[in-house]
Design a protein around this motif. Structure first.
Motif, PDB file in Angstrom:
ATOM      1  N   SER A  22      16.751   6.477  -6.602  1.00  0.00           N
ATOM      2  CA  SER A  22      15.672   5.843  -7.554  1.00  0.00           C
ATOM      3  C   SER A  22      15.581   4.460  -6.686  1.00  0.00           C
ATOM      4  O   SER A  22      16.444   3.764  -6.299  1.00  0.00           O
ATOM      5  N   LEU A  23      14.383   3.721  -6.757  1.00  0.00           N
ATOM      6  CA  LEU A  23      14.069   2.368  -6.529  1.00  0.00           C
ATOM      7  C   LEU A  23      13.127   1.716  -7.256  1.00  0.00           C
ATOM      8  O   LEU A  23      12.177   2.255  -7.943  1.00  0.00           O
ATOM      9  N   THR A  48       0.793  -1.296   0.082  1.00  0.00           N
ATOM     10  CA  THR A  48       0.034   0.247   0.228  1.00  0.00           C
ATOM     11  C   THR A  48       1.008   1.295   0.020  1.00  0.00           C
ATOM     12  O   THR A  48       0.181   2.348  -0.063  1.00  0.00           O
ATOM     13  N   GLY A  49       2.067   1.065   0.017  1.00  0.00           N
ATOM     14  CA  GLY A  49       2.894   2.293   0.250  1.00  0.00           C
ATOM     15  C   GLY A  49       4.460   2.170   0.178  1.00  0.00           C
ATOM     16  O   GLY A  49       4.692   1.121   1.119  1.00  0.00           O
ATOM     17  N   ILE A  50       5.518   2.765  -0.366  1.00  0.00           N
ATOM     18  CA  ILE A  50       6.716   2.939  -0.041  1.00  0.00           C
ATOM     19  C   ILE A  50       7.312   4.191   0.110  1.00  0.00           C
ATOM     20  O   ILE A  50       7.063   4.892  -0.674  1.00  0.00           O
ATOM     21  N   LEU A  61      12.135  11.397   0.044  1.00  0.00           N
ATOM     22  CA  LEU A  61      12.158  10.959  -1.422  1.00  0.00           C
ATOM     23  C   LEU A  61      12.273  12.234  -2.230  1.00  0.00           C
ATOM     24  O   LEU A  61      13.123  12.357  -3.433  1.00  0.00           O
ATOM     25  N   ASN A  62      11.498  13.191  -1.923  1.00  0.00           N
ATOM     26  CA  ASN A  62      11.404  14.483  -2.762  1.00  0.00           C
ATOM     27  C   ASN A  62      12.684  15.350  -2.726  1.00  0.00           C
ATOM     28  O   ASN A  62      13.107  15.999  -3.747  1.00  0.00           O
ATOM     29  N   ILE A 121      13.817   2.931   4.551  1.00  0.00           N
ATOM     30  CA  ILE A 121      12.660   2.846   3.597  1.00  0.00           C
ATOM     31  C   ILE A 121      11.441   2.120   4.398  1.00  0.00           C
ATOM     32  O   ILE A 121      11.784   1.012   4.948  1.00  0.00           O
ATOM     33  N   GLN A 122      10.297   2.639   4.293  1.00  0.00           N
ATOM     34  CA  GLN A 122       9.236   1.670   5.152  1.00  0.00           C
ATOM     35  C   GLN A 122       8.167   1.368   3.888  1.00  0.00           C
ATOM     36  O   GLN A 122       7.495   2.134   3.263  1.00  0.00           O
TER      37      GLN A 122
END
Length: 323
Positions: free
Chosen positions: A216-217, A201-203, A208-209, A282-283
């Protein structure tokens, strides 16, 4: 007439010797003055150079660190100070973590005019009680109290430390960590096996911004191929860049998920001259079928090393001199 002529010749010779001796003394005097001027100019030049090579005071590098706020977790804060500084940084206190175990490491590296030290901060259970960590918002630390050898104290900027209180691990029966790798060029991957059908549902990471194209991932989903005995084999069925991901992402039981990353952030900011150090948490949040939402987290650390030129740029920026 002969004696008079001889006397005249002797007089002329004496006059010539006098003027030669006078010119020689004058040349020696001029040379001596010139040497003194050159020595003085060199001394002044060296003094000016040394002055401009010195930090106004000890400074921490600009940290961008995400970490778990739980006993045993730690982070490291790096600082620079002048090599021959009389006022040395001895220790720090973090008011937000009053019970943290902080270990000074005063000489992690040496440069021409500066030394790099660090403070290793280990979180203890006394700073992670439910009352202290209440809520889901991270604890954010931007300054520390620095205590120096002359007995003085300064509030020192360190960048930003974000400490997260994560829910207790509840994904043991849903995903299993498989293996991970990292390279000195900033690339790496985390690989895990899905034990039950789930939806990602999310990473996320707080930076990040801020990192933009420097990070990059890629989310690579591998499906198990039917094979006989031996090691299982997987075929990639979907590759999605993080910035193009659309949630939820469905993962089948038995799938293998590889999170491939590249962190290529320049150490020295070209505009400000500051040294920016990144450590990302990273979650990955997911929901198992007929289960509660859970979090799988992993760390990505920036590979970095300060060169002599980097230190000069940091000093120039701290002094406001430009490069």
């Amino acid at each position: 007439m002969k004696p008079i002529w001889i006397l005249y010749v002797i007089t002329i010779k004496n006059q010539n010797m006098f003027w030669k001796d006078h010119r020689m003394k004058r040349l020696i005097y001029i040379a001596a003055v010139a040497a003194i001027v050159l020595i003085a100019a060199s001394w002044v030049g060296n003094l000016v150079y040394y002055h401009h090579s010195q930090l106004p005071k000890a400074i921490f590098l600009k940290h961008h660190i995400e970490e778990v706020r739980a006993p045993g977790y730690s982070f490291e804060l790096f600082y620079l100070e002048n090599k021959h500084e009389k006022r040395k940084l001895n220790r720090i206190i973090i008011p937000e973590l009053p019970n943290a175990m902080i270990t000074p490491m005063p000489e992690r590296n040496r440069y021409t005019h500066q030394t790099m030290g660090s403070m290793m901060v280990q979180i203890t259970d006394l700073d992670t009680s439910e009352e202290q960590t209440g809520g889901t918002e991270p604890l954010i630390i931007r300054t520390v109290q620095g205590y120096f050898s002359d007995g003085s104290m300064d509030n020192m900027d360190i960048g930003e430390i974000r400490l997260y209180t994560l829910p207790a691990d509840n994904h043991e029966n849903t995903i299993a960590s498989n293996w991970s790798s990292a390279s000195s060029d900033g690339t790496g991957l985390y690989n895990f096996l899905v034990l039950k059908k789930l939806q990602i549902t999310g990473i996320s990471t707080a930076y990040l911004n801020e990192l933009g194209d420097s990070f990059s991932l890629l989310i690579d989903i591998g499906r198990k191929l039917p094979t006989g005995s031996g090691m299982p084999s997987y075929q990639s069925v979907a590759e999605t860049p993080l910035n193009a991901a659309e949630y939820p992402i469905s993962i089948h039981e038995g799938d293998e998920v590889s999170l491939k990353y590249h962190l290529n952030q320049p150490l020295i900011d070209a505009s400000s001259g500051s040294a920016d150090i990144y450590q990302l948490l990273i979650q990955l949040t997911f929901e198992p079928e007929n289960g509660k939402s859970a979090v799988y987290s992993f760390m990505i650390s920036q590979n970095w090393d300060l060169s002599e030129r980097d230190v000069k740029r940091i000093v120039a920026a701290a002094r406001g001199d430009g490069e």
